[in-house]
Design a protein around this motif. Sequence first.
Motif, PDB file in Angstrom:
ATOM      1  N   CYS A   3       8.644  13.334 -16.534  1.00  0.00           N
ATOM      2  CA  CYS A   3       8.716  12.009 -17.154  1.00  0.00           C
ATOM      3  C   CYS A   3       9.529  11.035 -16.307  1.00  0.00           C
ATOM      4  O   CYS A   3       9.160   9.865 -16.169  1.00  0.00           O
ATOM      5  N   ILE A   4      10.614  11.511 -15.725  1.00  0.00           N
ATOM      6  CA  ILE A   4      11.436  10.653 -14.867  1.00  0.00           C
ATOM      7  C   ILE A   4      10.666  10.258 -13.614  1.00  0.00           C
ATOM      8  O   ILE A   4      10.666   9.090 -13.201  1.00  0.00           O
ATOM      9  N   LEU A   5       9.958  11.199 -13.014  1.00  0.00           N
ATOM     10  CA  LEU A   5       9.150  10.877 -11.832  1.00  0.00           C
ATOM     11  C   LEU A   5       8.025   9.908 -12.182  1.00  0.00           C
ATOM     12  O   LEU A   5       7.700   9.002 -11.403  1.00  0.00           O
ATOM     13  N   PHE A   6       7.422  10.074 -13.354  1.00  0.00           N
ATOM     14  CA  PHE A   6       6.374   9.158 -13.811  1.00  0.00           C
ATOM     15  C   PHE A   6       6.938   7.749 -13.953  1.00  0.00           C
ATOM     16  O   PHE A   6       6.305   6.769 -13.548  1.00  0.00           O
ATOM     17  N   TYR A   7       8.116   7.641 -14.520  1.00  0.00           N
ATOM     18  CA  TYR A   7       8.766   6.341 -14.696  1.00  0.00           C
ATOM     19  C   TYR A   7       8.992   5.650 -13.352  1.00  0.00           C
ATOM     20  O   TYR A   7       8.689   4.462 -13.192  1.00  0.00           O
ATOM     21  N   PHE A   8       9.531   6.385 -12.375  1.00  0.00           N
ATOM     22  CA  PHE A   8       9.749   5.803 -11.062  1.00  0.00           C
ATOM     23  C   PHE A   8       8.427   5.471 -10.356  1.00  0.00           C
ATOM     24  O   PHE A   8       8.345   4.511  -9.598  1.00  0.00           O
ATOM     25  N   GLY A   9       7.383   6.250 -10.626  1.00  0.00           N
ATOM     26  CA  GLY A   9       6.079   5.944 -10.062  1.00  0.00           C
ATOM     27  C   GLY A   9       5.522   4.638 -10.594  1.00  0.00           C
ATOM     28  O   GLY A   9       4.960   3.835  -9.846  1.00  0.00           O
ATOM     29  N   VAL A  10       5.688   4.403 -11.885  1.00  0.00           N
ATOM     30  CA  VAL A  10       5.225   3.144 -12.482  1.00  0.00           C
ATOM     31  C   VAL A  10       6.010   1.972 -11.908  1.00  0.00           C
ATOM     32  O   VAL A  10       5.438   0.912 -11.611  1.00  0.00           O
ATOM     33  N   ILE A  11       7.307   2.148 -11.727  1.00  0.00           N
ATOM     34  CA  ILE A  11       8.116   1.081 -11.136  1.00  0.00           C
ATOM     35  C   ILE A  11       7.628   0.756  -9.728  1.00  0.00           C
ATOM     36  O   ILE A  11       7.521  -0.410  -9.353  1.00  0.00           O
ATOM     37  N   MET A  12       7.295   1.776  -8.956  1.00  0.00           N
ATOM     38  CA  MET A  12       6.823   1.531  -7.585  1.00  0.00           C
ATOM     39  C   MET A  12       5.475   0.815  -7.576  1.00  0.00           C
ATOM     40  O   MET A  12       5.226  -0.027  -6.710  1.00  0.00           O
ATOM     41  N   ILE A  13       4.619   1.128  -8.524  1.00  0.00           N
ATOM     42  CA  ILE A  13       3.331   0.431  -8.592  1.00  0.00           C
ATOM     43  C   ILE A  13       3.533  -1.034  -8.959  1.00  0.00           C
ATOM     44  O   ILE A  13       2.904  -1.930  -8.383  1.00  0.00           O
ATOM     45  N   PHE A  14       4.419  -1.305  -9.912  1.00  0.00           N
ATOM     46  CA  PHE A  14       4.714  -2.697 -10.242  1.00  0.00           C
ATOM     47  C   PHE A  14       5.363  -3.421  -9.068  1.00  0.00           C
ATOM     48  O   PHE A  14       5.110  -4.606  -8.850  1.00  0.00           O
ATOM     49  N   LYS A  15       6.198  -2.716  -8.334  1.00  0.00           N
ATOM     50  CA  LYS A  15       6.829  -3.301  -7.152  1.00  0.00           C
ATOM     51  C   LYS A  15       5.774  -3.661  -6.108  1.00  0.00           C
ATOM     52  O   LYS A  15       5.893  -4.677  -5.425  1.00  0.00           O
ATOM     53  N   ASP A  41       0.825  -1.216   0.000  1.00  0.00           N
ATOM     54  CA  ASP A  41       0.000   0.000   0.000  1.00  0.00           C
ATOM     55  C   ASP A  41       0.856   1.262   0.000  1.00  0.00           C
ATOM     56  O   ASP A  41       0.557   2.229  -0.703  1.00  0.00           O
ATOM     57  N   ILE A  42       1.932   1.252   0.777  1.00  0.00           N
ATOM     58  CA  ILE A  42       2.824   2.416   0.812  1.00  0.00           C
ATOM     59  C   ILE A  42       3.468   2.632  -0.550  1.00  0.00           C
ATOM     60  O   ILE A  42       3.543   3.761  -1.046  1.00  0.00           O
ATOM     61  N   LEU A  43       3.922   1.548  -1.170  1.00  0.00           N
ATOM     62  CA  LEU A  43       4.531   1.668  -2.496  1.00  0.00           C
ATOM     63  C   LEU A  43       3.528   2.150  -3.538  1.00  0.00           C
ATOM     64  O   LEU A  43       3.858   2.940  -4.422  1.00  0.00           O
ATOM     65  N   LYS A  44       2.297   1.687  -3.421  1.00  0.00           N
ATOM     66  CA  LYS A  44       1.268   2.100  -4.373  1.00  0.00           C
ATOM     67  C   LYS A  44       0.956   3.595  -4.234  1.00  0.00           C
ATOM     68  O   LYS A  44       0.868   4.322  -5.226  1.00  0.00           O
ATOM     69  N   ILE A  45       0.821   4.056  -3.021  1.00  0.00           N
ATOM     70  CA  ILE A  45       0.545   5.479  -2.792  1.00  0.00           C
ATOM     71  C   ILE A  45       1.722   6.334  -3.247  1.00  0.00           C
ATOM     72  O   ILE A  45       1.536   7.372  -3.893  1.00  0.00           O
ATOM     73  N   ALA A  46       2.936   5.893  -2.943  1.00  0.00           N
ATOM     74  CA  ALA A  46       4.126   6.645  -3.378  1.00  0.00           C
ATOM     75  C   ALA A  46       4.231   6.657  -4.898  1.00  0.00           C
ATOM     76  O   ALA A  46       4.616   7.670  -5.493  1.00  0.00           O
ATOM     77  N   GLY A  47       3.866   5.564  -5.534  1.00  0.00           N
ATOM     78  CA  GLY A  47       3.896   5.512  -6.990  1.00  0.00           C
ATOM     79  C   GLY A  47       2.938   6.491  -7.615  1.00  0.00           C
ATOM     80  O   GLY A  47       3.273   7.209  -8.567  1.00  0.00           O
ATOM     81  N   PHE A  48       1.714   6.539  -7.112  1.00  0.00           N
ATOM     82  CA  PHE A  48       0.752   7.506  -7.648  1.00  0.00           C
ATOM     83  C   PHE A  48       1.165   8.940  -7.341  1.00  0.00           C
ATOM     84  O   PHE A  48       0.925   9.844  -8.147  1.00  0.00           O
ATOM     85  N   ALA A  49       1.788   9.158  -6.192  1.00  0.00           N
ATOM     86  CA  ALA A  49       2.259  10.511  -5.866  1.00  0.00           C
ATOM     87  C   ALA A  49       3.363  10.951  -6.826  1.00  0.00           C
ATOM     88  O   ALA A  49       3.415  12.117  -7.220  1.00  0.00           O
TER      89      ALA A  49
END
Length: 78
Positions: free
Chosen positions: A51-63, A11-19
């Motif tokens: 774009c870089i932040l979006f990329y890291f957000g997607v990685i966190m959601i997959f994580k 849940d923390i990773l998902k919220i951080a990813g969307f943020a």
Amino acid sequence: MITDERKHIADILKIAGFALMTPFGKLILKISELNWNDFTVFFFMNIPLACILFYFGVIMIFKSTEYTMDIKETKKWK
């Protein structure tokens, strides 16, 4: 079976990813309101950063999905 600790981490990773994805979303929503005066150096410096932040957000959601699934340890994102 998934433990409560893994659920909380997911849940923390998902919220951080969307943020992390929000600056790119804000930029996309702002495109329709832009005038020629809005195209400044700051605007063009903001695009790669978003774009870089979006990329890291997607990685966190997959994580976060990896934490909720019972998959053996993969080295996909490590």
